[in-house]
Design a protein around this motif. Structure first.
Motif, short mmCIF file in Angstrom:
data_model
loop_
_atom_site.label_atom_id
_atom_site.label_comp_id
_atom_site.label_asym_id
_atom_site.label_seq_id
_atom_site.Cartn_x
_atom_site.Cartn_y
_atom_site.Cartn_z
N VAL A 239 -7.25 9.41 -4.55
CA VAL A 239 -8.11 8.72 -3.59
C VAL A 239 -7.44 7.39 -3.24
O VAL A 239 -7.19 6.57 -4.10
CB VAL A 239 -9.54 8.52 -4.14
N ASP A 240 -7.13 7.27 -1.97
CA ASP A 240 -6.46 6.07 -1.46
C ASP A 240 -7.55 5.04 -1.12
O ASP A 240 -8.26 5.19 -0.13
CB ASP A 240 -5.64 6.46 -0.22
N GLU A 241 -7.68 4.04 -1.98
CA GLU A 241 -8.70 2.99 -1.79
C GLU A 241 -8.03 1.71 -1.30
O GLU A 241 -8.61 0.62 -1.44
CB GLU A 241 -9.44 2.73 -3.11
N ILE A 242 -6.85 1.83 -0.75
CA ILE A 242 -6.09 0.66 -0.31
C ILE A 242 -6.89 -0.19 0.67
O ILE A 242 -6.91 -1.41 0.58
CB ILE A 242 -4.74 1.12 0.28
N GLN A 243 -7.57 0.49 1.58
CA GLN A 243 -8.35 -0.24 2.58
C GLN A 243 -9.84 -0.29 2.22
O GLN A 243 -10.49 -1.31 2.40
CB GLN A 243 -8.17 0.41 3.96
N SER A 244 -10.36 0.80 1.68
CA SER A 244 -11.81 0.88 1.43
C SER A 244 -12.21 0.19 0.14
O SER A 244 -13.39 -0.11 -0.05
CB SER A 244 -12.24 2.35 1.39
N GLY B 85 0.81 -1.21 0.00
CA GLY B 85 0.00 0.00 0.00
C GLY B 85 0.85 1.26 0.00
O GLY B 85 0.68 2.15 -0.85
N ALA B 86 1.78 1.32 0.95
CA ALA B 86 2.61 2.53 1.05
C ALA B 86 3.36 2.77 -0.26
O ALA B 86 3.52 3.91 -0.69
CB ALA B 86 3.58 2.40 2.21
N GLU B 87 3.77 1.70 -0.88
CA GLU B 87 4.53 1.87 -2.14
C GLU B 87 3.63 2.45 -3.23
O GLU B 87 4.07 3.29 -4.02
CB GLU B 87 5.10 0.51 -2.57
N1 F0G Z 1 -3.32 3.56 2.79
C1 F0G Z 1 -4.31 3.14 3.58
C2 F0G Z 1 -5.66 3.76 3.45
C3 F0G Z 1 -4.06 2.13 4.53
O1 F0G Z 1 -5.06 1.73 5.31
C4 F0G Z 1 -2.78 1.58 4.63
C5 F0G Z 1 -2.48 0.59 5.66
C6 F0G Z 1 -1.79 2.03 3.75
C7 F0G Z 1 -2.09 3.02 2.85
C8 F0G Z 1 -0.42 1.44 3.76
O2 F0G Z 1 -0.46 0.16 3.25
O3 F0G Z 1 0.58 -1.25 5.05
O4 F0G Z 1 0.44 -2.06 2.67
O5 F0G Z 1 1.99 -0.22 3.28
N2 F0G Z 1 -3.20 0.43 6.68
C9 F0G Z 1 -3.02 -0.51 7.77
C10 F0G Z 1 -4.02 -0.21 8.85
C11 F0G Z 1 -1.65 -0.63 8.27
O6 F0G Z 1 -3.83 -0.57 10.01
O7 F0G Z 1 -5.05 0.38 8.54
P1 F0G Z 1 0.71 -0.90 3.60
#
Ligand code: F0G
Length: 506
Positions: free
Chosen positions: A293-298, A106-108
């Motif tokens: 828009v960061d949809e990594i979690q949503s 995600g961070a990457e």
């Molecule tokens: N963006 C969102 C919205 C996240 O929820 C997370 C990680 C990241 C980026 C980073 O992703 O861990 O793969 O590098 N969220 C976790 C949490 C750690 O507890 O909500 P990552």
């Protein structure tokens, strides 16, 4: 971390996982099932070891398919992007294409968006400076040939004027990019993404290492206008008008991008409203700032649509995807970039050994197959299961108003906030609350007494987060209900022994 887990009584080893169930070992080495509401920090939209995802991975490896064949034609990557474009077009009612840059976490994927946005801004600045250089040469030539006169304050010295303009422009162009993010945001913990993550405990020790973000109050996106005014800068240009050289100001692209989650996850499950999303979109368009828009979690279906942002009508210039994209087994991520913004040169300045590996692409295609099957049944299931859980939480808030504060979120991205017990009569509960540990204490109790796994987040310590897979069963919901009723009753009674053991043992 081991010490903390031991202190909370949750230092167990998990040995197997399937669906929403993890199996841990008890003291006798026997497997004990635990219902997993933590869901791999939101990565397990399809649960642990989804059979189709596992079958894909097995057959990919069994067939001897290449996992790493960088810099070759990778048709699976194209297929992933075509599928995702279809989804974007359906959910946002647009036909604009999006390009994709693959990465591994995600961070990457946030770092990719950061880098691309800054790359785009730099190329824009360079293009403006190139035009100015041409205008300056024309003006200088016109003055020297007597075809134009200088402004009065230039004292007849064209070189001095040019020197002043060039120096002013160089100083402005060297300013670091301005990134915007929302208060309460979490976008990752790598060097760049960390500066977009609001929690100061994570961010501040590393503040000197990357461009700083300006944080916009979550409830007041109108504040973007004030920030824009504060950050406004101009480049100086020379124009020839009616035989006179004039110094004119041109807007400097100060903003690289605004980053936001439409439902903040780590920040404690807080959703932006349609109105807030509209305001952010309008203000960013006005100041020429792309929206990421960061949809990594949503994303990936958890809220009832592939993109949670589609439910509030917010079409982004960039989307970041990770977590659920890897089906719970692959570490893969993707940054989608709107076609009209994408800079093809970026592919030459950014790369990663493991990005776009064959195994992850195969897994992602299966994840998309599962989500999109039967007209998007998975999204409906997420919405329906989420509604059931929400109703449960609402009924608990009604039944235990002295213990529970509120329910937040959408679909299977839910937060249940407990009331602050910093002034509780029971000393150990009070102490835990004051140390921001109450949520963890409740989590520990839920695991030990009820075999239910969930956590608060470090940035919202009184909110328990629930992100089970779309296959959540009625029985799993019933087990959670019983467990939470027990927690609420015991907290209501200030029964601290239940949570910490007998006072003498403390
Ligand atoms: N963006 C969102 C919205 C996240 O929820 C997370 C990680 C990241 C980026 C980073 O992703 O861990 O793969 O590098 N969220 C976790 C949490 C750690 O507890 O909500 P990552």
């Amino acid at each position: 971390m081991q010490d903390l887990l031991a202190l909370l009584g949750i230092d167990v080893e998990y040995v197997r996982g399937k669906g929403n169930t993890l199996h841990c070992l008890d003291e006798a080495g026997k497997e004990v099932p635990v219902i997993d509401y933590a869901g791999g920090y939101g990565a397990l939209v399809l649960g642990h070891n989804h059979p189709e995802v596992v079958a894909t991975a097995k057959s990919f490896l069994g067939a001897g398919s290449p996992v790493l064949a960088q810099a070759s034609r990778q048709p699976a990557a194209g297929r992933v992007l075509t599928r995702l474009n279809d989804i974007v077009h359906r959910e946002f009612g647009t036909t604009e294409p999006y390009y994709g840059v693959f990465s591994n976490s995600g961070a990457e994927s946030v770092e990719v968006a950061l880098k691309h946005a800054e790359f785009d801004r730099q190329l824009t600045v360079r293009a403006i400076l190139g035009e100015i250089t041409e205008h300056v040469a024309l003006a200088r030539e016109a003055v020297r040939s007597g075809a134009a006169t200088l402004p009065d304050d230039a004292d007849g010295d064209v070189d001095a004027l040019v020197g002043r303009v060039t120096a002013a422009n160089a100083a402005v162009a060297a300013r670091p990019p301005v990134f915007l993010a929302l208060e309460g945001s979490f976008h990752g913990k790598l060097v760049g993404s960390l500066q977009l993550t609001h929690n100061a405990a994570y961010r501040m020790p590393f503040a000197a290492m990357a461009a700083q973000a300006r944080f916009v109050p979550f409830e007041q996106p109108e504040a973007i206008a004030k920030i824009a005014e504060e950050e406004r800068a101009v480049l100086l240009d020379l124009r020839l008008e009616g035989g006179r050289v004039r110094v004119v100001e041109r807007d400097f692209p100060a903003f690289a991008a605004l980053f936001m989650e439409v439902i903040q996850g780590e920040g404690g499950i807080r959703a932006v409203t349609e109105e807030q999303a509209r305001t952010i979109r309008r203000m960013c368009t006005a100041i020429g700032c792309p929206v990421v828009v960061d949809e990594i979690q949503s994303g990936m279906g958890r809220t009832g649509a592939f993109f949670a942002s589609s439910l509030v009508g917010l079409q982004a210039d960039y989307y970041t995807l990770a977590k659920g994209l890897g089906g719970g087994i692959a570490k893969t991520a993707l940054t989608l970039i709107k076609g009209q913004r994408f800079r093809p040169e970026f592919d030459l300045v950014h790369s990663s050994t493991f990005a776009k590996d064959g195994l992850s692409l195969a897994v992602t295609l299966t994840v998309l197959d599962v989500l999109e099957a039967e007209g998007g049944q998975a999204y409906q299931q997420a919405a329906e299961r989420g509604e059931r859980l929400t109703q449960l939480f609402r009924s608990l808030v009604d039944a235990y108003p002295q213990v529970l504060k509120e329910v937040r979120g959408k679909g299977l991205m839910l937060g249940l906030e407990f009331r602050d017990l910093s002034n509780a009569a029971a000393p150990r509960l009070r102490e835990a609350a004051r140390a921001d540990m109450l949520g963890y204490v409740i989590s520990g109790y839920l695991l030990r007494a009820h075999r239910i796994r969930t956590f608060p987040t470090a940035s919202a310590v009184n909110t328990l987060r629930f992100e089970p897979s779309i296959y959540l069963t009625d029985d799993e919901i019933a087990a959670l209900e019983g467990a939470l009723r027990d927690v609420c009753a015991k907290l209501g009674d200030q029964d601290e022994e239940a949570f910490f053991g007998p006072a003498s043992a403390h």
